[in-house]
Design a protein around this motif. Sequence first.
Motif, mmCIF file in Angstrom:
data_model
loop_
_atom_site.group_PDB
_atom_site.id
_atom_site.type_symbol
_atom_site.label_atom_id
_atom_site.label_comp_id
_atom_site.label_asym_id
_atom_site.label_seq_id
_atom_site.Cartn_x
_atom_site.Cartn_y
_atom_site.Cartn_z
ATOM 1 N N ASN A 1 -8.228 -13.239 4.570
ATOM 2 C CA ASN A 1 -7.027 -12.486 4.206
ATOM 3 C C ASN A 1 -7.452 -11.222 3.472
ATOM 4 O O ASN A 1 -8.635 -10.870 3.485
ATOM 5 C CB ASN A 1 -6.071 -13.347 3.371
ATOM 6 C CG ASN A 1 -6.734 -13.917 2.129
ATOM 7 O OD1 ASN A 1 -7.458 -13.219 1.418
ATOM 8 N ND2 ASN A 1 -6.498 -15.199 1.867
ATOM 9 N N ASN A 2 -6.526 -10.552 2.821
ATOM 10 C CA ASN A 2 -6.852 -9.265 2.193
ATOM 11 C C ASN A 2 -7.398 -9.393 0.781
ATOM 12 O O ASN A 2 -7.707 -8.389 0.144
ATOM 13 C CB ASN A 2 -5.602 -8.362 2.171
ATOM 14 C CG ASN A 2 -4.496 -8.908 1.289
ATOM 15 O OD1 ASN A 2 -4.178 -10.095 1.346
ATOM 16 N ND2 ASN A 2 -3.892 -8.058 0.480
ATOM 17 N N HIS A 3 -7.542 -10.611 0.258
ATOM 18 C CA HIS A 3 -8.021 -10.810 -1.107
ATOM 19 C C HIS A 3 -9.510 -11.176 -1.124
ATOM 20 O O HIS A 3 -9.957 -12.044 -0.375
ATOM 21 C CB HIS A 3 -7.196 -11.898 -1.799
ATOM 22 C CG HIS A 3 -5.850 -11.414 -2.242
ATOM 23 N ND1 HIS A 3 -5.431 -11.450 -3.549
ATOM 24 C CD2 HIS A 3 -4.828 -10.850 -1.551
ATOM 25 C CE1 HIS A 3 -4.215 -10.944 -3.644
ATOM 26 N NE2 HIS A 3 -3.823 -10.580 -2.435
ATOM 27 N N PHE A 4 -10.250 -10.506 -2.017
ATOM 28 C CA PHE A 4 -11.692 -10.716 -2.146
ATOM 29 C C PHE A 4 -12.022 -11.065 -3.592
ATOM 30 O O PHE A 4 -11.412 -10.544 -4.524
ATOM 31 C CB PHE A 4 -12.453 -9.442 -1.751
ATOM 32 C CG PHE A 4 -12.486 -9.180 -0.267
ATOM 33 C CD1 PHE A 4 -13.659 -9.336 0.451
ATOM 34 C CD2 PHE A 4 -11.341 -8.780 0.409
ATOM 35 C CE1 PHE A 4 -13.694 -9.095 1.819
ATOM 36 C CE2 PHE A 4 -11.360 -8.530 1.771
ATOM 37 C CZ PHE A 4 -12.543 -8.692 2.482
ATOM 38 N N ARG B 1 -7.578 -0.704 4.609
ATOM 39 C CA ARG B 1 -6.254 -0.721 3.982
ATOM 40 C C ARG B 1 -5.820 -2.141 3.638
ATOM 41 O O ARG B 1 -5.939 -3.064 4.442
ATOM 42 C CB ARG B 1 -5.234 -0.091 4.923
ATOM 43 C CG ARG B 1 -3.855 0.021 4.310
ATOM 44 C CD ARG B 1 -2.858 0.615 5.279
ATOM 45 N NE ARG B 1 -1.551 0.777 4.653
ATOM 46 C CZ ARG B 1 -0.460 1.110 5.315
ATOM 47 N NH1 ARG B 1 -0.509 1.318 6.609
ATOM 48 N NH2 ARG B 1 0.686 1.232 4.675
ATOM 49 N N GLY B 2 -5.332 -2.308 2.409
ATOM 50 C CA GLY B 2 -4.792 -3.590 1.980
ATOM 51 C C GLY B 2 -5.750 -4.475 1.222
ATOM 52 O O GLY B 2 -5.335 -5.467 0.620
ATOM 53 N N ILE B 3 -7.036 -4.154 1.214
ATOM 54 C CA ILE B 3 -8.008 -5.002 0.516
ATOM 55 C C ILE B 3 -7.731 -4.997 -0.987
ATOM 56 O O ILE B 3 -7.474 -3.960 -1.592
ATOM 57 C CB ILE B 3 -9.446 -4.539 0.800
ATOM 58 C CG1 ILE B 3 -9.901 -5.045 2.173
ATOM 59 C CG2 ILE B 3 -10.409 -5.014 -0.280
ATOM 60 C CD1 ILE B 3 -11.334 -4.692 2.517
ATOM 61 N N THR C 1 0.811 -1.217 0.000
ATOM 62 C CA THR C 1 0.000 0.000 0.000
ATOM 63 C C THR C 1 0.845 1.268 0.000
ATOM 64 O O THR C 1 0.310 2.355 -0.209
ATOM 65 C CB THR C 1 -0.936 0.025 1.219
ATOM 66 O OG1 THR C 1 -0.160 -0.099 2.417
ATOM 67 C CG2 THR C 1 -1.945 -1.110 1.147
ATOM 68 N N GLU C 2 2.153 1.143 0.236
ATOM 69 C CA GLU C 2 3.019 2.319 0.135
ATOM 70 C C GLU C 2 3.149 2.693 -1.344
ATOM 71 O O GLU C 2 3.403 1.842 -2.181
ATOM 72 C CB GLU C 2 4.404 2.036 0.731
ATOM 73 C CG GLU C 2 4.419 1.904 2.240
ATOM 74 C CD GLU C 2 3.903 0.562 2.734
ATOM 75 O OE1 GLU C 2 3.811 -0.366 1.898
ATOM 76 O OE2 GLU C 2 3.588 0.446 3.922
ATOM 77 N N ALA D 1 1.104 -4.180 6.560
ATOM 78 C CA ALA D 1 2.162 -5.046 6.044
ATOM 79 C C ALA D 1 2.256 -6.355 6.816
ATOM 80 O O ALA D 1 2.696 -7.368 6.282
ATOM 81 C CB ALA D 1 3.505 -4.313 6.102
ATOM 82 N N LYS D 2 1.819 -6.340 8.070
ATOM 83 C CA LYS D 2 1.902 -7.533 8.895
ATOM 84 C C LYS D 2 0.573 -8.291 8.950
ATOM 85 O O LYS D 2 0.467 -9.297 9.627
ATOM 86 C CB LYS D 2 2.312 -7.147 10.319
ATOM 87 C CG LYS D 2 3.653 -6.432 10.399
ATOM 88 C CD LYS D 2 3.954 -6.031 11.840
ATOM 89 C CE LYS D 2 5.278 -5.277 11.927
ATOM 90 N NZ LYS D 2 5.569 -4.832 13.305
ATOM 91 N N SER D 3 -0.429 -7.786 8.229
ATOM 92 C CA SER D 3 -1.763 -8.346 8.420
ATOM 93 C C SER D 3 -2.421 -8.810 7.132
ATOM 94 O O SER D 3 -3.645 -8.826 7.030
ATOM 95 C CB SER D 3 -2.664 -7.300 9.091
ATOM 96 O OG SER D 3 -2.777 -6.152 8.265
ATOM 97 N N LEU D 4 -1.630 -9.203 6.126
ATOM 98 C CA LEU D 4 -2.210 -9.654 4.875
ATOM 99 C C LEU D 4 -3.094 -10.879 5.077
ATOM 100 O O LEU D 4 -4.118 -11.038 4.412
ATOM 101 C CB LEU D 4 -1.106 -9.975 3.869
ATOM 102 C CG LEU D 4 -0.237 -8.800 3.403
ATOM 103 C CD1 LEU D 4 0.838 -9.295 2.449
ATOM 104 C CD2 LEU D 4 -1.084 -7.740 2.731
ATOM 105 N N ASP D 5 -2.703 -11.752 5.973
ATOM 106 C CA ASP D 5 -3.431 -13.004 6.179
ATOM 107 C C ASP D 5 -4.280 -12.978 7.438
ATOM 108 O O ASP D 5 -4.491 -13.996 8.100
ATOM 109 C CB ASP D 5 -2.449 -14.183 6.213
ATOM 110 C CG ASP D 5 -1.776 -14.391 4.864
ATOM 111 O OD1 ASP D 5 -2.486 -14.371 3.841
ATOM 112 O OD2 ASP D 5 -0.544 -14.553 4.827
ATOM 113 N N THR D 6 -4.770 -11.813 7.802
ATOM 114 C CA THR D 6 -5.706 -11.665 8.908
ATOM 115 C C THR D 6 -7.057 -11.225 8.350
ATOM 116 O O THR D 6 -7.153 -10.781 7.201
ATOM 117 C CB THR D 6 -5.191 -10.627 9.924
ATOM 118 O OG1 THR D 6 -5.030 -9.369 9.249
ATOM 119 C CG2 THR D 6 -3.850 -11.064 10.516
ATOM 120 N N PRO D 7 -8.131 -11.350 9.119
ATOM 121 C CA PRO D 7 -9.475 -11.020 8.612
ATOM 122 C C PRO D 7 -9.596 -9.590 8.109
ATOM 123 O O PRO D 7 -9.020 -8.655 8.676
ATOM 124 C CB PRO D 7 -10.369 -11.253 9.831
ATOM 125 C CG PRO D 7 -9.641 -12.282 10.643
ATOM 126 C CD PRO D 7 -8.191 -11.938 10.475
#
Length: 439
Positions: free
Chosen positions: A226-229, A322-324, A156-157, A268-274
């Motif tokens: 994770n962050n992918h939909f 952020r990150g979606i 996201t940067e 950056a640390k939460s790509l694989d979190t809800p």
Amino acid sequence: YHEVLTHEKAAGRIRTQPENPKAAENHECHKETFPDYNMHSFFCPNFAGLWVVVLLKVTVWSGPSGDGKVDDALERAPLRRGSTVSEGVENPPLLRRETSQDRKDAVQGPEESDTSSSLHGSRSFLEPNCPEIPDKNYPMEWPILDVVKNWNPDVTEIPPRHFMSICRFDYATQLDAARAYRDAEVPFVVRNVPKMASTVKNWASLKYLTSRLGQTRSYMAEYSENNHFMYFTNKPNAPKGWKPPVETRRLTFPAWVEFAKEHENVQAKSLDTPHYYFRFDTSSAPWLREDLGVLTATGDRDGLFIVDRKSARGIFCRFGMRGIVAAAHYDGSRNFVTVMGGLRRYMISAPKNCEFMHLFPKNHPSGRHSQVDWSAPDLEKYPNFPQARVSELVLEPGDFLYIPSGWLHYVMSLNMNWQCNARSGKGKGRAGDLSHCGF
């Protein structure tokens, strides 16, 4: 210019020729030609015998095919999720990330368009040419692996440079040009819409949005681990073992805001979190017709946004944390998308690229969507993917992006943001290019 020169020399694509035979002997002025860019530079020695650039003339902004050949020779190494550049491959000179000193040293030329002046500060490698009538090769598209190596979809940067070639028009002064691009069924952005200024200001306030959406009322929200939909529809003939990629839940707006804020600084640390995608439309929030009147058949007085008034389908809003990342897909309808708060990055690809996207077939629950994870493409499983070409852009508050029927788009939330859209009928344009992909 220095980046293009270094890159083209490294790739062995520069042709150098003296201005005349005598110049070669006396080290007088000579010309270097960049074939892919139709760019010429003239070098002459000064009185001390040092070579200096005295003139750089750019005659055409893109190559003759409009394909954006920047790095065809770049080695195609696999990407990992969240990486900016592929492992084991050094940044090619044209794609290197600039330092703060680079930005201080950069001089903005008088011919650069104001697409380079934005809230996020990132500039395009080559600014788009935007005549009043779009060229047949518009928009310029770039090799997809070059784009994702420069800026991975999970990151996201925002880099100092990106591959933007979508034209931006001012609503007050360039409305006719915007109509011409819409009628040609090609993507573009229109900004500074006078009727939307107050809405952009209001929607910058969480207090205002809470007053509209309520403290306790719940709305639909898509949930992913994770962050992918990826969108889907329930179909009886789904492949064996298939599972829905996301769940549908209900959340209040304050609950979603609290959850999104927790992830704002740790993406950056939460790509694989809800992650939650908050959504509502005019059926659950009728007041959208007031705040976003230009996206309604009665409020679009200038006739730009709602092309087919009889086929207008209302206003749909998705608030992203952020990150979606929303998987690449195409829509059958014309689509005007606006960001009312935060930043969203779009990658856009012409329908002709469908054969390289490895789309799920029409009868699949996620039909029309690319099977490829663009943040970490598996090139053994999807060997055609490197042939795809895309452009990209970052939408800011008040920007309206036109996505014609059949154009593939991949959506990334760079921070907490609000996006709404309205569809109105099907356009022909280049959507027919989807037929050879089974659609």
